[in-house]
Design an enzyme around this catalytic site. Sequence first.
Site, PDB file in Angstrom:
ATOM      1  N   ILE A   1     -72.530  -5.431   2.039  1.00  0.00           N
ATOM      2  CA  ILE A   1     -71.702  -5.223   3.231  1.00  0.00           C
ATOM      3  C   ILE A   1     -70.637  -6.311   3.300  1.00  0.00           C
ATOM      4  O   ILE A   1     -70.780  -7.383   2.707  1.00  0.00           O
ATOM      5  CB  ILE A   1     -72.534  -5.248   4.521  1.00  0.00           C
ATOM      6  CG1 ILE A   1     -73.243  -6.602   4.690  1.00  0.00           C
ATOM      7  CG2 ILE A   1     -73.528  -4.097   4.555  1.00  0.00           C
ATOM      8  CD1 ILE A   1     -73.995  -6.750   5.999  1.00  0.00           C
TER       9      ILE A   1
ATOM     10  N   SER B   1     -70.126 -37.594  -7.023  1.00  0.00           N
ATOM     11  CA  SER B   1     -70.473 -36.178  -7.128  1.00  0.00           C
ATOM     12  C   SER B   1     -71.753 -35.994  -7.931  1.00  0.00           C
ATOM     13  O   SER B   1     -71.903 -36.543  -9.018  1.00  0.00           O
ATOM     14  CB  SER B   1     -69.335 -35.409  -7.808  1.00  0.00           C
ATOM     15  OG  SER B   1     -68.196 -35.379  -6.989  1.00  0.00           O
TER      16      SER B   1
ATOM     17  N   ARG C   1     -67.482  -9.214   9.834  1.00  0.00           N
ATOM     18  CA  ARG C   1     -66.617 -10.116  10.591  1.00  0.00           C
ATOM     19  C   ARG C   1     -67.403 -10.622  11.787  1.00  0.00           C
ATOM     20  O   ARG C   1     -68.247  -9.907  12.337  1.00  0.00           O
ATOM     21  CB  ARG C   1     -65.353  -9.403  11.085  1.00  0.00           C
ATOM     22  CG  ARG C   1     -64.316  -9.130  10.013  1.00  0.00           C
ATOM     23  CD  ARG C   1     -63.093  -8.476  10.633  1.00  0.00           C
ATOM     24  NE  ARG C   1     -62.464  -9.327  11.637  1.00  0.00           N
ATOM     25  CZ  ARG C   1     -61.446  -8.934  12.406  1.00  0.00           C
ATOM     26  NH1 ARG C   1     -60.970  -7.707  12.297  1.00  0.00           N
ATOM     27  NH2 ARG C   1     -60.928  -9.760  13.295  1.00  0.00           N
TER      28      ARG C   1
ATOM     29  N   HIS D   1     -68.914 -29.244 -11.604  1.00  0.00           N
ATOM     30  CA  HIS D   1     -67.613 -29.811 -11.982  1.00  0.00           C
ATOM     31  C   HIS D   1     -67.755 -31.163 -12.683  1.00  0.00           C
ATOM     32  O   HIS D   1     -66.811 -31.638 -13.312  1.00  0.00           O
ATOM     33  CB  HIS D   1     -66.683 -29.922 -10.758  1.00  0.00           C
ATOM     34  CG  HIS D   1     -67.051 -31.005  -9.785  1.00  0.00           C
ATOM     35  ND1 HIS D   1     -67.766 -30.769  -8.629  1.00  0.00           N
ATOM     36  CD2 HIS D   1     -66.798 -32.337  -9.787  1.00  0.00           C
ATOM     37  CE1 HIS D   1     -67.910 -31.891  -7.963  1.00  0.00           C
ATOM     38  NE2 HIS D   1     -67.340 -32.863  -8.654  1.00  0.00           N
TER      39      HIS D   1
ATOM     40  N   ASP E   1     -71.550 -24.717  -7.216  1.00  0.00           N
ATOM     41  CA  ASP E   1     -71.074 -25.914  -7.914  1.00  0.00           C
ATOM     42  C   ASP E   1     -72.235 -26.825  -8.303  1.00  0.00           C
ATOM     43  O   ASP E   1     -72.174 -28.039  -8.143  1.00  0.00           O
ATOM     44  CB  ASP E   1     -70.056 -26.681  -7.058  1.00  0.00           C
ATOM     45  CG  ASP E   1     -69.365 -27.798  -7.852  1.00  0.00           C
ATOM     46  OD1 ASP E   1     -69.277 -27.668  -9.087  1.00  0.00           O
ATOM     47  OD2 ASP E   1     -68.929 -28.791  -7.232  1.00  0.00           O
TER      48      ASP E   1
END
Length: 398
Positions: free
Chosen positions: A296, A238, A299, A131, A161
């Site tokens: 896959i 950043s 959960r 970014h 990022d």
Amino acid sequence: MSLTRLLHYAGWPAATGALLALLALLLFPQLRGASTATTGAQSFSLNGLSPLGSQWEGPVSYADAVQRASPAVVSILTYKELKRSRHPLSDDPLFRLFFNQSDIPQQTRMQAALGSGVIVSANGYLLTNNHVISGAEDITVLLRDGREAQASLVGTDTDSDLAVLKIDLADLTTINFGNPAAARVGDVVLAIGNPFGVGQTVTQGIISATGRDGANLNLDTLESNFIQTDAAINPGNSGGALIDAYGNLLGINTAVHSQRGANSVGIGFAIPAGTAMKVLDDIIEFGHVVRGWLGIETRQLTPRLARSFNLTYTEGIIITAIFNNGPAHLAGLLPGDVITHINEMPVGDGRQGMLQITQSRPGASVDIEVLRNGVTQTIEAVIGTKPVRQIPVRPVAG
């Protein structure tokens, strides 16, 4: 002589001795550290410098760490061309309805932005955030020694990022790498960057947490192993370096959790150095990041799900869907299988296990321990390549 008079005469020498002892401590402070008080097996220094023992002592100054790492941290100045209509009504919907946008005169201006980067190789490769340089038409790198250079963009990875830049300068100082996997909550860290364009700045804090998931933090990244720190990270930081107390790189500062317009609220995030270097190596070698893939969807095994499967523990992940003809499908994994270990390592809540898969090279074999119908079995799967665009996931029968 009465007892009262005896105590009166004996008290003066005791008081005089106490006053002389106090005066000696004031004139010679070093004498204070010579005494210790012991309670049971625990010894405490009276000077208060090392109440938990010498192994807990930290440096009074981090100047050596900063001096070691800061030459490898650069400022990045980018320019982006913006076009804006000169007509004051050009944003009005009614105006745009009756007038062709191509007939409206346009004016062009350049927008400048600042960020930071880290030199990771002597031949000029740098790491920064995607970014920071996204959409930039000109990228200038400013070194701490006063030199500057135009940077070429080698490649980017939006999932993490991260971006890789290259500059052509001699005698570059590179960062030393630490071991983010061994970093512990409470370790002292330093953030180095160029916040608000004021110049290279160092902030200090500790590691607040590890293994943070970007998706749960509403960050625009798929990275799931962030280092969280309370070292101040502000706009311009950043892409800069998060280092340990010895000047070794632990991560690339990438985001801050802000609230109500605040820039730094003590919750910043860095991408671990190991992950960042894999991104750099892949981009240099392949032009893009190569990530392992099982095909896959899972959960976390919650207590409610565990009860429905008659399980007494929740350390694992349950497969909810499988891609047709994906690595998991070809290996024989099924929806409903509970993955407990990958290469004999517990998957825990699933984040570390999935990170282990994505960081594996396609073609590598992994042993996956699953619980199926109450029976534990180990299935060998061959890691595939994560598709650029994944097809919709749907359960498969076999």
